[in-house]
Design a protein around this motif. Structure first.
Motif, mmCIF file in Angstrom:
data_model
loop_
_atom_site.group_PDB
_atom_site.id
_atom_site.type_symbol
_atom_site.label_atom_id
_atom_site.label_comp_id
_atom_site.label_asym_id
_atom_site.label_seq_id
_atom_site.Cartn_x
_atom_site.Cartn_y
_atom_site.Cartn_z
ATOM 1 N N THR A 136 0.828 -1.207 0.000
ATOM 2 C CA THR A 136 0.000 0.000 0.000
ATOM 3 C C THR A 136 0.861 1.255 0.000
ATOM 4 O OG1 THR A 136 -0.146 -0.165 2.405
ATOM 5 C CG2 THR A 136 -1.959 -1.100 1.133
ATOM 6 N N MET A 137 1.976 1.202 0.707
ATOM 7 C CA MET A 137 2.819 2.390 0.829
ATOM 8 C C MET A 137 4.262 2.039 0.484
ATOM 9 S SD MET A 137 0.598 4.629 2.058
ATOM 10 C CE MET A 137 1.579 5.974 2.714
ATOM 11 N N PHE A 182 8.216 4.013 0.653
ATOM 12 C CA PHE A 182 8.951 5.166 1.152
ATOM 13 C C PHE A 182 10.410 5.067 0.725
ATOM 14 C CE2 PHE A 182 5.548 6.364 4.005
ATOM 15 C CZ PHE A 182 4.963 5.172 4.362
ATOM 16 N N TYR A 242 14.243 6.379 2.200
ATOM 17 C CA TYR A 242 14.981 6.928 3.335
ATOM 18 C C TYR A 242 16.443 7.136 2.944
ATOM 19 C CZ TYR A 242 11.281 5.629 6.695
ATOM 20 O OH TYR A 242 10.114 5.523 7.406
ATOM 21 N N LEU A 283 18.007 6.875 10.359
ATOM 22 C CA LEU A 283 17.290 6.933 9.092
ATOM 23 C C LEU A 283 16.458 8.205 9.022
ATOM 24 C CD1 LEU A 283 17.437 3.745 10.068
ATOM 25 C CD2 LEU A 283 16.126 3.437 7.984
ATOM 26 N N PHE A 332 -0.687 -3.389 9.336
ATOM 27 C CA PHE A 332 -1.140 -2.313 10.229
ATOM 28 C C PHE A 332 -0.327 -1.061 9.945
ATOM 29 C CE2 PHE A 332 -2.705 -0.071 13.745
ATOM 30 C CZ PHE A 332 -1.669 0.383 14.537
ATOM 31 N N ASN A 333 0.839 -1.004 10.436
ATOM 32 C CA ASN A 333 1.699 0.154 10.234
ATOM 33 C C ASN A 333 3.147 -0.278 10.021
ATOM 34 O OD1 ASN A 333 1.531 2.897 9.929
ATOM 35 N ND2 ASN A 333 1.767 3.386 12.086
ATOM 36 N N GLU A 334 3.347 -1.625 9.930
ATOM 37 C CA GLU A 334 4.716 -2.134 9.899
ATOM 38 C C GLU A 334 5.391 -1.795 8.581
ATOM 39 O OE1 GLU A 334 1.995 -5.371 11.757
ATOM 40 O OE2 GLU A 334 1.941 -3.999 10.049
ATOM 41 N N GLN A 335 6.596 -1.227 8.670
ATOM 42 C CA GLN A 335 7.389 -0.973 7.481
ATOM 43 C C GLN A 335 8.506 -2.006 7.389
ATOM 44 O OE1 GLN A 335 8.813 3.016 6.654
ATOM 45 N NE2 GLN A 335 6.980 3.933 7.557
ATOM 46 N N PHE A 336 8.693 -2.517 6.175
ATOM 47 C CA PHE A 336 9.753 -3.478 5.908
ATOM 48 C C PHE A 336 10.722 -2.860 4.909
ATOM 49 C CE2 PHE A 336 8.036 -7.019 8.220
ATOM 50 C CZ PHE A 336 6.685 -6.721 8.283
ATOM 51 N N PHE A 337 12.012 -3.029 5.192
ATOM 52 C CA PHE A 337 13.031 -2.348 4.417
ATOM 53 C C PHE A 337 13.720 -3.251 3.407
ATOM 54 C CE2 PHE A 337 13.534 1.859 6.237
ATOM 55 C CZ PHE A 337 12.781 1.761 7.388
ATOM 56 N N GLY A 338 14.125 -2.625 2.301
ATOM 57 C CA GLY A 338 14.986 -3.302 1.364
ATOM 58 C C GLY A 338 16.410 -3.357 1.900
ATOM 59 N N TYR A 374 2.278 3.538 17.893
ATOM 60 C CA TYR A 374 2.900 2.337 17.348
ATOM 61 C C TYR A 374 4.412 2.497 17.467
ATOM 62 C CZ TYR A 374 4.458 -1.174 14.017
ATOM 63 O OH TYR A 374 5.077 -2.245 13.425
ATOM 64 N N TYR A 421 13.982 -2.089 15.241
ATOM 65 C CA TYR A 421 14.673 -2.660 14.096
ATOM 66 C C TYR A 421 16.098 -3.044 14.488
ATOM 67 C CZ TYR A 421 10.956 -1.094 10.988
ATOM 68 O OH TYR A 421 9.744 -0.915 10.368
ATOM 69 N N PRO A 436 17.528 -2.386 7.683
ATOM 70 C CA PRO A 436 16.943 -2.656 9.001
ATOM 71 C C PRO A 436 15.899 -3.762 8.926
ATOM 72 C CG PRO A 436 16.985 -0.297 8.527
ATOM 73 C CD PRO A 436 17.315 -1.002 7.249
ATOM 74 N N TYR A 465 1.597 6.529 8.821
ATOM 75 C CA TYR A 465 2.680 5.664 8.352
ATOM 76 C C TYR A 465 4.053 6.320 8.482
ATOM 77 C CZ TYR A 465 -1.084 2.955 6.245
ATOM 78 O OH TYR A 465 -2.213 2.224 6.040
ATOM 79 N N TYR A 480 7.344 7.345 10.257
ATOM 80 C CA TYR A 480 8.153 6.958 11.396
ATOM 81 C C TYR A 480 9.141 8.055 11.755
ATOM 82 C CZ TYR A 480 7.025 1.894 10.948
ATOM 83 O OH TYR A 480 6.418 0.669 10.905
#
Lengths: 115, 112
Positions: free
Chosen positions: A30-31, A33, A35, A43, A101-107, B32, B36, B44, B98, B100
């Motif tokens: 959905t999103m 980003f 950094y 970050l 939910f709001n979890e961001q996963f990074f490359g 929230y 990481y 991360p 969303y 952070y």
């Protein structure tokens, strides 16, 4: 589990040139980003990549310097334009998966060195 | 969130001991709080998170506690192992945004 990939993984560039970094995800998100992580630092959010429209930039970051595209749900590019040594950093994309939910996963990041 | 302070900046522990990293946030709307782990040369990795409707969450050797009144949250690692050595970042966020705000990071070294 889903895979987030970035290309290139690292590059060494000359000042005044530009580099485009790609981020590809193998699941619906959905999103997305972008950094920046300067050497030994935390970050900092550059912008939110919006599908089919202009990215939303954070204070201190401008479209002319960091143009971003997101032509579909799973792919985005970040260009670092007219580079200077101060642009030497790790550039990371992150995503929020559909249904998350709001979890961001990074490359894995792109390590850029500008000479 | 607007500002997140993280302490300590570096932490060395003996293998098998516990490690605690603390973060303080300023935005009362934050709800929230992810943690990481970043290993050298990698992006991360989300290791645990907590939402504001709970005070503690545990996953095997790691746990996170949240004190909303004091605006503190902490990462606890028990029975540390050399592979726990990495830089750890806390963050806060408000659902729906969303966005952070990351802490400054803690470099953890686990000595064998």
């Amino acid at each position: 589990s889903a895979v987030i990939s970035q290309k290139p993984s690292r590059d060494i560039c000359q000042r005044g040139t530009s580099l485009t970094i790609q981020c590809q995800v193998d699941s619906q998100v959905t999103m997305m980003f972008w950094y920046r992580q300067q050497p030994g630092q935390s970050l900092t959010l550059i912008a939110t990549a919006n599908q089919g429209s202009e990215a939303t930039y954070e204070s201190g970051f401008v479209i002319d310097k960091f143009p971003i595209s997101r032509p579909n749900l799973t792919f985005s590019t970040l260009t670092v334009s007219n580079m200077s040594p101060e642009d030497s950093s790790i550039y990371l994309c992150s995503v929020v998966f559909e249904g998350g939910f709001n979890e961001q996963f990074f490359g894995p990041g792109t390590r850029l060195t500008v000479l | 969130g607007e500002n997140v302070e993280q302490h300590p900046s570096t932490l060395s522990v003996q293998e098998g001991d516990s490690a605690v990293i603390k973060c303080t946030y300023s935005d009362s709307a934050s709800n929230y709080f992810p943690w990481y782990k970043q290993e050298l040369g990698k992006g991360p990795q989300l290791i645990i998170d907590i939402r504001s409707n709970v005070g503690e969450k545990k996953d095997q050797r790691i746990a996170v506690t949240l004190n909303k009144t004091a605006k503190h949250f902490s990462l606890h690692i028990t029975e540390t192992q050399p592979e726990d050595s990495a830089v750890y970042f806390c963050a806060d966020s408000t659902s729906g945004t969303y966005k952070y705000i990351f802490g400054t990071g803690t470099r953890l070294k686990v000595l064998a």
